[in-house]
Design a protein around this motif. Structure first.
Motif, PDB file in Angstrom:
ATOM      1  N   VAL A  24       0.932  -1.171   0.042  1.00 53.75           N
ATOM      2  CA  VAL A  24      -0.086  -0.147   0.168  1.00 53.75           C
ATOM      3  C   VAL A  24       0.839   1.285   0.192  1.00 53.75           C
ATOM      4  CG1 VAL A  24      -1.829   1.460   1.053  1.00 53.75           C
ATOM      5  CG2 VAL A  24      -1.905  -1.195   1.342  1.00 53.75           C
ATOM      6  N   VAL A  25       0.609   2.272  -0.911  1.00 52.48           N
ATOM      7  CA  VAL A  25       1.356   3.355  -1.133  1.00 52.48           C
ATOM      8  C   VAL A  25       0.564   4.532  -0.776  1.00 52.48           C
ATOM      9  CG1 VAL A  25       2.694   4.880  -2.964  1.00 52.48           C
ATOM     10  CG2 VAL A  25       2.634   2.201  -3.019  1.00 52.48           C
ATOM     11  N   CYS A  26       1.272   5.238   0.282  1.00 48.39           N
ATOM     12  CA  CYS A  26       0.439   6.384   0.969  1.00 48.39           C
ATOM     13  C   CYS A  26       1.550   7.651   0.792  1.00 48.39           C
ATOM     14  CB  CYS A  26       0.155   6.164   2.500  1.00 48.39           C
ATOM     15  SG  CYS A  26      -0.826   4.797   2.518  1.00 48.39           S
ATOM     16  N   GLN A  27       0.702   8.764   1.105  1.00 46.95           N
ATOM     17  CA  GLN A  27       1.395  10.216   0.917  1.00 46.95           C
ATOM     18  C   GLN A  27       1.393  10.795   2.138  1.00 46.95           C
ATOM     19  OE1 GLN A  27      -0.722  11.451  -3.039  1.00 46.95           O
ATOM     20  NE2 GLN A  27       1.192  11.912  -3.561  1.00 46.95           N
ATOM     21  N   ASP A  28       0.867  10.339   3.181  1.00 41.39           N
ATOM     22  CA  ASP A  28       0.932  11.124   4.593  1.00 41.39           C
ATOM     23  C   ASP A  28       1.147  10.162   5.727  1.00 41.39           C
ATOM     24  OD1 ASP A  28      -2.110  10.769   5.972  1.00 41.39           O
ATOM     25  OD2 ASP A  28      -2.231  10.808   3.741  1.00 41.39           O
TER      26      ASP A  28
END
Length: 298
Positions: free
Chosen positions: A105-109
Motif C-alpha cells: 500500500v502506497v501512501c502520501q501522509d
C-alpha cells in the motif's frame, strides 16, 4: 473519480516492476531479487455483479523461491472499508493463481500510512482466522533523495520519493535533485519520469515547483505537461494583452473627454492586470467628473 495522484502511486510499479525490489530495502524486508516480472490483469471481478479491481498487479519470478504475486494499492486517505477489500484481493489472487501473494500500500501522509499498516483480522479476537498485514510505503520509510547523483542512479525511485513525500516540505529539495538528474537522461527515460512525478504530486503546492523546474528546459522531450505549460504561457500572454488593451481604452476615454490624468492615476491604470476591474473603470470613465473618480466606488 480516480485522481492522477492515485494513478501515479501504483502505476509507477508497472512502469518499472524492479522498483519493488529496491523499495523493499527501505521497508526492512529481505526478499529474493526478482529475475523477471510480468504485469497481470487487474480485474478481480467474479460472476456476481460486484466489480473489484486491484490498482496494479505484478507477477515476480525469483531464482530462490519461485514466483509470487504483488498487489499494489494507492491509498490517499483512511477508508474503513478498504481492509476488507484488500483481504478479498489477496485471498482471491492466492486462490486463482495458487501463488504466494503480497500487498503493498502506497501512501502520501503519515496518518494514512500508520492506519494502513495495522494488522486486521477477519474474525473475532479469539478466532482471527485470516490476518491481513499490508506492507506500506510512505513518507515514514521512503528515502529522501536530495542529491542529484543519487537521483540519477535510480530515477524511478527518486520519482517515488517525490510522490510519497509530496505533502512534506522536503519534497522541494527532492524535486530539484530529480530535475537536475533528468537533464542528461534520454527522452524515452525522462518523459515517463516527468509524467509520473507530475501526476503523483496531484494539486499540492509542490506541483507548481515541478512545473517551473520542467519549464526551464522543455527541449529534451514532448509530453502533455510540456504542452500544458506552453498553453498556460500562451493564455497568460493573451490575458496580459487584454489587460494592456483595457488600460489603453480607459485612458483613451479620459483623454477624449479632456480630463486631466495625473501620473499616479495613469500608473495605476496601466499596471492593473485584472480585465474585470479595467472594464469597471472603463464604464465609470464615461461619466466620471475627474480621472480620479473612476476609482471612487472602490
Amino acid at each position: 473519480m480516480v485522481s492522477s495522484s492515485h494513478e501515479a502511486m501504483h502505476r509507477i510499479f508497472q512502469h518499472d516492476p524492479g522498483l519493488f525490489s529496491r523499495v523493499t530495502h527501505f521497508l526492512g524486508i529481505d526478499l529474493p531479487r526478482p529475475i523477471g516480472a510480468t504485469a497481470l490483469p487487474t480485474d478481480l471481478t467474479e460472476a456476481s455483479p460486484v466489480e473489484r479491481r486491484v490498482d496494479t498487479l505484478l507477477r515476480f519470478e525469483t531464482a530462490e523461491r519461485g514466483p509470487f504475486l504483488l498487489a499494489v494499492e494507492a491509498q490517499g486517505k483512511k477508508d474503513p472499508d478498504k481492509p476488507a477489500s484488500w483481504a478479498y484481493y489477496v485471498s482471491y489472487l492466492w486462490t486463482k493463481y495458487r501463488l504466494p501473494t503480497a500487498l503493498l500500500v502506497v501512501c502520501q501522509d503519515h496518518a494514512t500510512a500508520k492506519w494502513a499498516q495495522r494488522a486486521v483480522t477477519s474474525g473475532p479476537p479469539e478466532l482471527p482466522t485470516l490476518t491481513l498485514r499490508p506492507v506500506v510505503a510512505g513518507p515514514h520509510n521512503m528515502p529522501v533523495i536530495t542529491d542529484p547523483d543519487e537521483a540519477r542512479a535510480d530515477l524511478v525511485l527518486a520519482s517515488l520519493a517525490a510522490i510519497t513525500h509530496a505533502a512534506e516540505p522536503v519534497v522541494n529539495a527532492i524535486l530539484k535533485a530529480l530535475s537536475t538528474a533528468l537533464r542528461d537522461a534520454p527522452e524515452d527515460i525522462a518523459a515517463p519520469i516527468v509524467e509520473f512525478t507530475a501526476h503523483g504530486l496531484g494539486n499540492r503546492p509542490a506541483r507548481h515547483l515541478w512545473r517551473n523546474l520542467v519549464a526551464v528546459d522543455l527541449s529534451f522531450y514532448k509530453s502533455y505537461i510540456s504542452e500544458e505549460i506552453r498553453d498556460e504561457g500562451r493564455e497568460q500572454g493573451r490575458e496580459q494583452g487584454r489587460a494592456q488593451q483595457g488600460a489603453q481604452d480607459v485612458l483613451l476615454v479620459l483623454e477624449q473627454r479632456g480630463l486631466d490624468i495625473p501620473d499616479s492615476v495613469r500608473t495605476r491604470i496601466t499596471e492593473c492586470g485584472d480585465t474585470e476591474v479595467l472594464r469597471h473603470w472603463l464604464a465609470r470613465a464615461v461619466t466620471a467628473s475627474s480621472a480620479e473618480a473612476v476609482f471612487e466606488s472602490e
